[in-house]
Design an enzyme around this catalytic site. Structure first.
Site, PDB file in Angstrom:
ATOM      1  N   HIS A 190      -1.541   0.751  -9.612  1.00 42.42           N
ATOM      2  CA  HIS A 190      -2.174  -0.288  -8.775  1.00 42.42           C
ATOM      3  C   HIS A 190      -2.599  -1.456  -9.681  1.00 42.42           C
ATOM      4  O   HIS A 190      -3.763  -1.874  -9.687  1.00 42.42           O
ATOM      5  CB  HIS A 190      -3.384   0.276  -8.020  1.00 42.42           C
ATOM      6  CG  HIS A 190      -3.760  -0.544  -6.809  1.00 42.42           C
ATOM      7  ND1 HIS A 190      -4.142   0.001  -5.617  1.00 42.42           N
ATOM      8  CD2 HIS A 190      -3.816  -1.888  -6.622  1.00 42.42           C
ATOM      9  CE1 HIS A 190      -4.430  -0.956  -4.748  1.00 42.42           C
ATOM     10  NE2 HIS A 190      -4.232  -2.127  -5.346  1.00 42.42           N
ATOM     11  N   ARG A 205       0.853  -1.186   0.000  1.00 49.53           N
ATOM     12  CA  ARG A 205       0.000   0.000   0.000  1.00 49.53           C
ATOM     13  C   ARG A 205       0.892   1.240   0.000  1.00 49.53           C
ATOM     14  O   ARG A 205       1.997   1.222   0.564  1.00 49.53           O
ATOM     15  CB  ARG A 205      -0.906   0.024   1.243  1.00 49.53           C
ATOM     16  CG  ARG A 205      -2.063  -0.950   1.156  1.00 49.53           C
ATOM     17  CD  ARG A 205      -3.094  -0.508   0.131  1.00 49.53           C
ATOM     18  NE  ARG A 205      -4.267  -1.359   0.069  1.00 49.53           N
ATOM     19  CZ  ARG A 205      -4.456  -2.327  -0.835  1.00 49.53           C
ATOM     20  NH1 ARG A 205      -3.542  -2.587  -1.740  1.00 49.53           N
ATOM     21  NH2 ARG A 205      -5.568  -3.026  -0.852  1.00 49.53           N
TER      22      ARG A 205
HETATM   23  P1  NDP Z   1      -2.125 -11.905   4.213  1.00 52.67           P
HETATM   24  O1  NDP Z   1      -2.986 -11.437   5.322  1.00 52.67           O
HETATM   25  O2  NDP Z   1      -2.302 -13.301   3.710  1.00 52.67           O
HETATM   26  O3  NDP Z   1      -0.583 -11.784   4.645  1.00 52.67           O
HETATM   27  C1  NDP Z   1      -0.096 -10.681   5.348  1.00 52.67           C
HETATM   28  C2  NDP Z   1       1.351 -10.961   5.751  1.00 52.67           C
HETATM   29  O4  NDP Z   1       1.879  -9.775   6.359  1.00 52.67           O
HETATM   30  C3  NDP Z   1       1.470 -12.074   6.788  1.00 52.67           C
HETATM   31  O5  NDP Z   1       2.610 -12.854   6.556  1.00 52.67           O
HETATM   32  C4  NDP Z   1       1.616 -11.295   8.099  1.00 52.67           C
HETATM   33  O6  NDP Z   1       2.328 -11.957   9.116  1.00 52.67           O
HETATM   34  C5  NDP Z   1       2.415 -10.107   7.633  1.00 52.67           C
HETATM   35  N1  NDP Z   1       2.270  -9.004   8.568  1.00 52.67           N
HETATM   36  C6  NDP Z   1       1.146  -8.347   8.949  1.00 52.67           C
HETATM   37  N2  NDP Z   1       1.430  -7.407   9.873  1.00 52.67           N
HETATM   38  C7  NDP Z   1       2.777  -7.478  10.079  1.00 52.67           C
HETATM   39  C8  NDP Z   1       3.676  -6.789  10.929  1.00 52.67           C
HETATM   40  N3  NDP Z   1       3.266  -5.828  11.767  1.00 52.67           N
HETATM   41  N4  NDP Z   1       4.986  -7.134  10.890  1.00 52.67           N
HETATM   42  C9  NDP Z   1       5.425  -8.111  10.062  1.00 52.67           C
HETATM   43  N5  NDP Z   1       4.615  -8.829   9.242  1.00 52.67           N
HETATM   44  C10 NDP Z   1       3.311  -8.499   9.247  1.00 52.67           C
HETATM   45  O7  NDP Z   1      -2.268 -10.856   3.026  1.00 52.67           O
HETATM   46  P2  NDP Z   1      -2.075 -11.083   1.457  1.00 52.67           P
HETATM   47  O8  NDP Z   1      -0.776 -11.769   1.252  1.00 52.67           O
HETATM   48  O9  NDP Z   1      -3.288 -11.678   0.871  1.00 52.67           O
HETATM   49  O10 NDP Z   1      -2.025  -9.552   0.939  1.00 52.67           O
HETATM   50  C11 NDP Z   1      -1.025  -8.666   1.403  1.00 52.67           C
HETATM   51  C12 NDP Z   1      -1.283  -7.257   0.941  1.00 52.67           C
HETATM   52  O11 NDP Z   1      -0.960  -7.105  -0.435  1.00 52.67           O
HETATM   53  C13 NDP Z   1      -2.719  -6.755   1.021  1.00 52.67           C
HETATM   54  O12 NDP Z   1      -3.103  -6.432   2.323  1.00 52.67           O
HETATM   55  C14 NDP Z   1      -2.669  -5.546   0.102  1.00 52.67           C
HETATM   56  O13 NDP Z   1      -2.257  -4.420   0.853  1.00 52.67           O
HETATM   57  C15 NDP Z   1      -1.583  -5.907  -0.904  1.00 52.67           C
HETATM   58  N6  NDP Z   1      -2.156  -6.164  -2.233  1.00 52.67           N
HETATM   59  C16 NDP Z   1      -1.804  -5.349  -3.286  1.00 52.67           C
HETATM   60  C17 NDP Z   1      -2.293  -5.575  -4.538  1.00 52.67           C
HETATM   61  C18 NDP Z   1      -1.860  -4.761  -5.705  1.00 52.67           C
HETATM   62  O14 NDP Z   1      -2.422  -4.913  -6.800  1.00 52.67           O
HETATM   63  N7  NDP Z   1      -0.863  -3.921  -5.577  1.00 52.67           N
HETATM   64  C19 NDP Z   1      -3.243  -6.657  -4.804  1.00 52.67           C
HETATM   65  C20 NDP Z   1      -3.526  -7.472  -3.654  1.00 52.67           C
HETATM   66  C21 NDP Z   1      -3.002  -7.222  -2.418  1.00 52.67           C
HETATM   67  P3  NDP Z   1       1.779 -13.323   9.777  1.00 52.67           P
HETATM   68  O15 NDP Z   1       1.946 -14.361   8.673  1.00 52.67           O
HETATM   69  O16 NDP Z   1       2.695 -13.550  10.907  1.00 52.67           O
HETATM   70  O17 NDP Z   1       0.334 -13.066  10.121  1.00 52.67           O
HETATM   71  C1  OXD Z   2      -5.747  -5.102  -3.312  1.00 56.30           C
HETATM   72  C2  OXD Z   2      -6.398  -5.930  -4.326  1.00 56.30           C
HETATM   73  O1  OXD Z   2      -5.895  -5.376  -2.116  1.00 56.30           O
HETATM   74  O2  OXD Z   2      -6.419  -5.514  -5.501  1.00 56.30           O
HETATM   75  O3  OXD Z   2      -5.042  -4.157  -3.703  1.00 56.30           O
HETATM   76  O4  OXD Z   2      -6.877  -7.019  -3.990  1.00 56.30           O
END
Ligand code: NDP
Ligand code: OXD
Length: 308
Positions: free
Chosen positions: A271, A223
Site C-alpha cells: 500500500h 483497493r
Molecule cells: P475520486 O472520487 O476523485 O474518483 C473516483 C473515480 O471513480 C471517479 O472518476 C468516479 O466516476 C469513478 N467511479 C466511482 N464509482 C464508479 C463506478 N461504479 N463505475 C465506474 N466509475 C466509478 O477518487 P480519487 O481519484 O481521489 O481516489 C480513487 C481511489 O484511489 C481511492 O478511493 C482509493 O481507493 C485509491 N487510493 C489508493 C492509494 C494507494 O496508495 N494505493 C492512495 C490513494 C487513493 P465519476 O467521475 O463519474 O464520479
Molecule cells: C488511500 C490513501 O486512500 O492513502 O489509500 O489516501
C-alpha cells in the site's frame, strides 16, 4: 476547537508541527490521549477503530487523512457529521509517479528482463514506442484523471472508464457498466484507481479479465477488495494475463503465507503507491477548519449515499 488525530501510519509529530505553523492556538490531541471527549470537534483520521468517533459527543467534522474512505463508511456507528476525504498535491504526485513507474516497467519489459537475469539469459528486445502500449484507467477522478493525462503526455494510447461521461484531451473515455467490456477490449495495461463501493467491489474478476486482450497486465492501486483473488490467479496461471502489480489487498498487511507473495508473475508493494505529506496536506485541513468555523461549504465532502 480541539482536533483529535487518529492514525497508525501517519506521523503525529509532523502533523502537529505543520498544523501549529498555520494555527498556533489549535488544541491538537493524539489518540489515545483524548482528554475530555466533549472537547473534540474535529477528527483527523486514518482507519480509526470502529466505534471510536461515536464517543465524541460534539464532533462536527470527520476529515480523512486518505483519499479512500470505505473503511470509515463501514463503521455503522459513524457519526452523522460531514465527512471529507483527502485531496492533496502530494497524494496526487506520488500516485502519478507510482503508476507511471509501473506502467513503464511493463511497457519496457523489465519484468521479462528480471526473469531472464534469474535464468542467466542475455536477450535484447528493442524498445517499442509508448504509443504501442494501450493503457486503460478505471476511475477518472482526482487521481485517475491525473494519471490518464500524465500517461497520455508520455505518448501512451490511453483510455479511461468512469461512472459518468468525461472529456479529457488525449484520452478516449467510456462510462457506465455497459461500456466496461468495450473499454477493456483494447487495453494492454489495466490500472484500477476506483473507490471501493458496493458497485466496484469484485470488479477485477474473470469476466473483466476475459474481456482484456491476451497478455494484458493488471495494476491495482485502488483497493484489495476490487480484486477477485482466485480469478486473478486463474488468469495468470492459464497465461491469459502476463502479470499483475498489486499495491492493495483485502487483508493488510498481506499475510506471510498468501500466494501473492511468491507468485512469479505478481509484484507486491505494501500500500505504498501514494502518500499524504503533512507539509502540503495541512493546508487542506486548515482550509476545511476555516470553512467549518465560517459555516462555508467544506471541500472534498463525501457523498455517503454514493459511497465516495
Ligand atoms: P475520486 O472520487 O476523485 O474518483 C473516483 C473515480 O471513480 C471517479 O472518476 C468516479 O466516476 C469513478 N467511479 C466511482 N464509482 C464508479 C463506478 N461504479 N463505475 C465506474 N466509475 C466509478 O477518487 P480519487 O481519484 O481521489 O481516489 C480513487 C481511489 O484511489 C481511492 O478511493 C482509493 O481507493 C485509491 N487510493 C489508493 C492509494 C494507494 O496508495 N494505493 C492512495 C490513494 C487513493 P465519476 O467521475 O463519474 O464520479
Ligand atoms: C488511500 C490513501 O486512500 O492513502 O489509500 O489516501
Amino acid at each position: 476547537m480541539a482536533i483529535l488525530f487518529v492514525s497508525a501510519i501517519d506521523d503525529p509529530v509532523a502533523w502537529r508541527r505543520e498544523l501549529a505553523r498555520r494555527l498556533p492556538d489549535l488544541d491538537f490531541r493524539v489518540w489515545p490521549e483524548v482528554g475530555d471527549p466533549a472537547d473534540i470537534e474535529v477528527a483527523l483520521v486514518w482507519r480509526p477503530p470502529p466505534g471510536l468517533l461515536a464517543g465524541l459527543p460534539n464532533l462536527r467534522l470527520i476529515q480523512a487523512l486518505s483519499a479512500g474512505i470505505e473503511a470509515l463508511l463501514a463503521d455503522p456507528t459513524l457519526p452523522d457529521v460531514p465527512l471529507c476525504r483527502m485531496v492533496d498535491e502530494s497524494l496526487t504526485v506520488t500516485m502519478r509517479e507510482f503508476v507511471a513507474a509501473t506502467v513503464l516497467f511493463f511497457h519496457r519489459g523489465l519484468d521479462r528482463y528480471a526473469r531472464r537475469q534469474r535464468q542467466v539469459r542475455w536477450r535484447l528486445e528493442p524498445p517499442r514506442p509508448a504509443a504501442a502500449t494501450r493503457v486503460g484507467i478505471m476511475g477518472l477522478g482526482v487521481l485517475g484523471g491525473d494519471v490518464a493525462r500524465t500517461l497520455a503526455g508520455l505518448g501512451f494510447r490511453v483510455r479511461g472508464w468512469s461512472r459518468r461521461g468525461k472529456t479529457i484531451p488525449g484520452v478516449e473515455t467510456f462510462a457506465g457498466p455497459d461500456a466496461l467490456a468495450d473499454f477493456a477490449a483494447a487495453v494492454d495495461v489495466l490500472v484500477c484507481l476506483l473507490p471501493l463501493t458496493p458497485a466496484t467491489e469484485g470488479i477485477l474478476d474473470s469476466r473483466l479479465f476475459a474481456a482484456l486482450p491476451r497478455g494484458a497486465v493488471v495494476i491495482n492501486v485502488g483497493r484489495g477488495r476490487h480484486l477477485v483473488e482466485r480469478d486473478l490467479l486463474d488468469a495468470l496461471d492459464r497465461g491469459h494475463l502476463r502479470a499483475a502489480w498489486l499495491d492493495v489487498f483485502a487483508e493488510e498487511p498481506l499475510p506471510d503465507d498468501h500466494p501473492f507473495w511468491r507468485h512469479p508473475r505478481i509484484h507486491v508493494t505494501p500500500h505504498a503507491a501514494a502518500w499524504t505529506h503533512p507539509e502540503t496536506a495541512a493546508e487542506v485541513v486548515v482550509e476545511n477548519l476555516r470553512r467549518l468555523r465560517a459555516g462555508e461549504p467544506l471541500r472534498h465532502r463525501v457523498d455517503r449515499a454514493r459511497g465516495y
